[in-house]
Design a protein around this motif. Sequence first.
Motif, mmCIF file in Angstrom:
data_model
loop_
_atom_site.group_PDB
_atom_site.id
_atom_site.type_symbol
_atom_site.label_atom_id
_atom_site.label_comp_id
_atom_site.label_asym_id
_atom_site.label_seq_id
_atom_site.Cartn_x
_atom_site.Cartn_y
_atom_site.Cartn_z
ATOM 1 N N GLY A 86 13.207 21.840 59.497
ATOM 2 C CA GLY A 86 13.405 23.192 59.451
ATOM 3 C C GLY A 86 13.094 23.417 61.228
ATOM 4 O O GLY A 86 14.069 24.034 60.846
ATOM 5 N N MET A 87 12.689 22.881 62.071
ATOM 6 C CA MET A 87 12.753 23.536 63.291
ATOM 7 C C MET A 87 13.778 23.420 64.106
ATOM 8 O O MET A 87 14.503 24.459 64.215
ATOM 9 N N ALA A 134 -1.064 30.300 57.472
ATOM 10 C CA ALA A 134 -0.836 29.004 57.356
ATOM 11 C C ALA A 134 0.346 28.299 56.981
ATOM 12 O O ALA A 134 1.105 27.507 57.566
ATOM 13 N N PRO A 135 1.144 28.991 55.723
ATOM 14 C CA PRO A 135 2.644 28.494 55.337
ATOM 15 C C PRO A 135 3.434 27.971 56.359
ATOM 16 O O PRO A 135 3.654 26.922 55.538
ATOM 17 N N TRP A 136 3.528 29.434 57.263
ATOM 18 C CA TRP A 136 4.817 29.339 58.126
ATOM 19 C C TRP A 136 4.518 27.643 59.233
ATOM 20 O O TRP A 136 5.616 27.403 59.965
ATOM 21 N N ARG A 137 2.643 28.229 59.503
ATOM 22 C CA ARG A 137 2.417 26.765 60.172
ATOM 23 C C ARG A 137 3.090 26.202 59.604
ATOM 24 O O ARG A 137 3.569 24.675 60.798
ATOM 25 N N ARG A 138 2.764 25.762 58.188
ATOM 26 C CA ARG A 138 4.088 23.995 57.959
ATOM 27 C C ARG A 138 4.991 24.510 57.903
ATOM 28 O O ARG A 138 5.319 23.471 57.783
ATOM 29 N N VAL A 139 5.787 25.851 57.822
ATOM 30 C CA VAL A 139 7.374 24.900 57.950
ATOM 31 C C VAL A 139 7.197 25.027 59.077
ATOM 32 O O VAL A 139 8.438 24.513 59.714
ATOM 33 N N GLY A 140 7.045 25.480 60.330
ATOM 34 C CA GLY A 140 7.341 24.633 61.693
ATOM 35 C C GLY A 140 6.346 23.517 62.134
ATOM 36 O O GLY A 140 7.452 22.558 62.782
ATOM 37 N N HIS A 141 5.650 22.409 61.150
ATOM 38 C CA HIS A 141 6.018 21.127 60.866
ATOM 39 C C HIS A 141 6.236 20.745 60.404
ATOM 40 O O HIS A 141 6.418 19.160 60.800
#
Length: 499
Positions: free
Chosen positions: A47-48, A36-43
Motif C-alpha cells: 500500500g505504501m 486508527a484504520p488509516w494507520r493500518r493502511v500505512g502498515h
Amino acid sequence: MSFKPVILWTDALVYLLVAALILFAWHVRRNEHLWAPWRRVGHSASGMAALTVLVFFVIIGLLDTVHLRPAVENNSGGETAYSVEVLSLFDVIATPLRTQVEKTYSAPFAAYLYARETIEHPGGGQTREFPRLKFGAAHLQDPETQLVTDIAWRAAAGGGLGLFFWCLAVASLALLLARRSGEAFLSMLSAIRRGATAIPWNAACITLALILVMCGAALALCGSYHILGTDKVGQDVFYQSLKSIRTGLVIGTLTTLMMLPFALLLGITAGYFRGWVDDVIQYLYTTLSSIPGVLLIAAAVLMTQVYMETHPELFDTVASRADLRLLFLCIILGVTSWTGLCRLLRGETLKLREMEYIQAAHAFGVSHWRILSRHILPNVMHIVLITTVMDFSGLVLAEAVLSYVGVGVDPSTISFGTMINAARLEMARDPMVWWSLLAAFSFMFALVLSANLFADAVQNAFDPRVKTLSARVGALRRKRREEPEAKSSPTRTEGSLPS
C-alpha cells in the motif's frame, strides 16, 4: 509573461474535491477512532509503495489542472489580447515537449524519420533515404557513432541527479522520524533500511528511488530526444502519455462524486424504510441495470455533441468545448454506475436496522433523520470507501474503452483511450508503429496497478472480518512465542530454595 487564469468546469470540481479531501483528512486526524484504520493502511508495504506511485500521478494531474491563456502581442497598443489556446501549468513546464513537433513518425531515441522520403540533391538526381529529425538528436553530428554514447551519458547524469534528490528525501524523512521518536539519526536511518519501523518506509523509499531515477533520466533525455517516439503528426508520445494522466484521474474521481449521492441516498433509504420505498428503488436500479451502459453513454454523448454544435457561441475556446464533453461523460458514467454500490448499502442497512442500538433509538423516539445520520451512515462508510477506491481503476479502463469505440472524450482531449484508438491504425501499417500503444498501455497499467494495490490495502484495513482475523493471527503468534519461553524458564515448587 502575462496571462489570464481560466477555470474550466472540471477544474472547479477538482479544486472542490481537493478542498474536501483536506477537510476530511483534518477531521480524521482529530478523531482517533477514524485515524486508527488509516494507520493500518500505512502498515502495508504494498500500500505504501502504491501510494508513492499515486502521489506522482496526482502531482502531474494537478499541474495539468491549472489552466491559463497567455497574452499575445498587440500592435495596436490597446487592451491586452489573450490567446485562444488554453494551456495548463504542466504545458508551460513541458514547453519543449509540446513545441518540438516533427514531420511524422519517429521511433524512440531516433535521429531519423521512421519512413523513407524522396530527397532531391542540388546537383540533380533523387534518392530515397531517412531524413534527419528537426529536433530529435539534432545536436549530434554523426548519430551512427555518437547516439548510444550520448544517450548513456545523459541517462546516467539524470539518474544520478534523481538519486541525489532521493538521498536528500530519505535523509529528511529519517531526521523527521528521529526527532519525533527521540532516537539518533543514524539509528533511525538504519531502522528504515532494515524495515524495522512501524510504517514500512523502506518500501516507499525503494519505490521513490525508482521514480526519481527514471524521472531524472527522462528529464535529461527528453530535451534532446523523443524518448517514446512521435505519432503521425509528429507530436511527442511521452508528452501525450503524461497529458493522459489528468484525463484518467478526472474520470476516476469526478465520476465517484456523481455516483455517491445516488448510491448513498437510495441505498440507505431502501434498506431502512423497506416496504413500497424499497420496491420502487429496487425497480429503479434493476431497470437501469438491464439497459446496456454503452447505449446510455453513447446517447448522452451524442446529445451533448448536438448541443455544442447548435450553440457554438457558448464556447469561446476549444478547451471549454472538450471540457464540457468530459464533464458530461463523468456525469453519465456516475449515473450508470451507482447501482452496484446501492445494492451493497441496501443489504448492509437491512442488517443494521435490526441491531439493538437502532431498536433502542426507535424506542426512545429518536427521529429517522437522526438515526440515519448518526447510526446508519457512519457504519456503512467503510463499504463506501472500499467500493469507491476499488472502482477507480475500473473507471480509468472504462474511459479507455469508450474512447476506443468513439463515444468517450473529445478527440482534441489527450487520453489513454484516444492514444490507443490512434495506435490501432498504426499497428496495421508497414513498418509497424508500436511505441504509441506501448506508451499508453505502460502508463495506464502503472496507474491502474497502483490504484488496485492501494485499494487492497484500504480494504484490508477497513474490513471488520480482516481485522478480526488479523487479531486472531496476532494472538496465536504471541501465544506460540510465549510457550517456548514458559517451557525454558524453571518453575519453583513450594519450599524450594532459589539457586
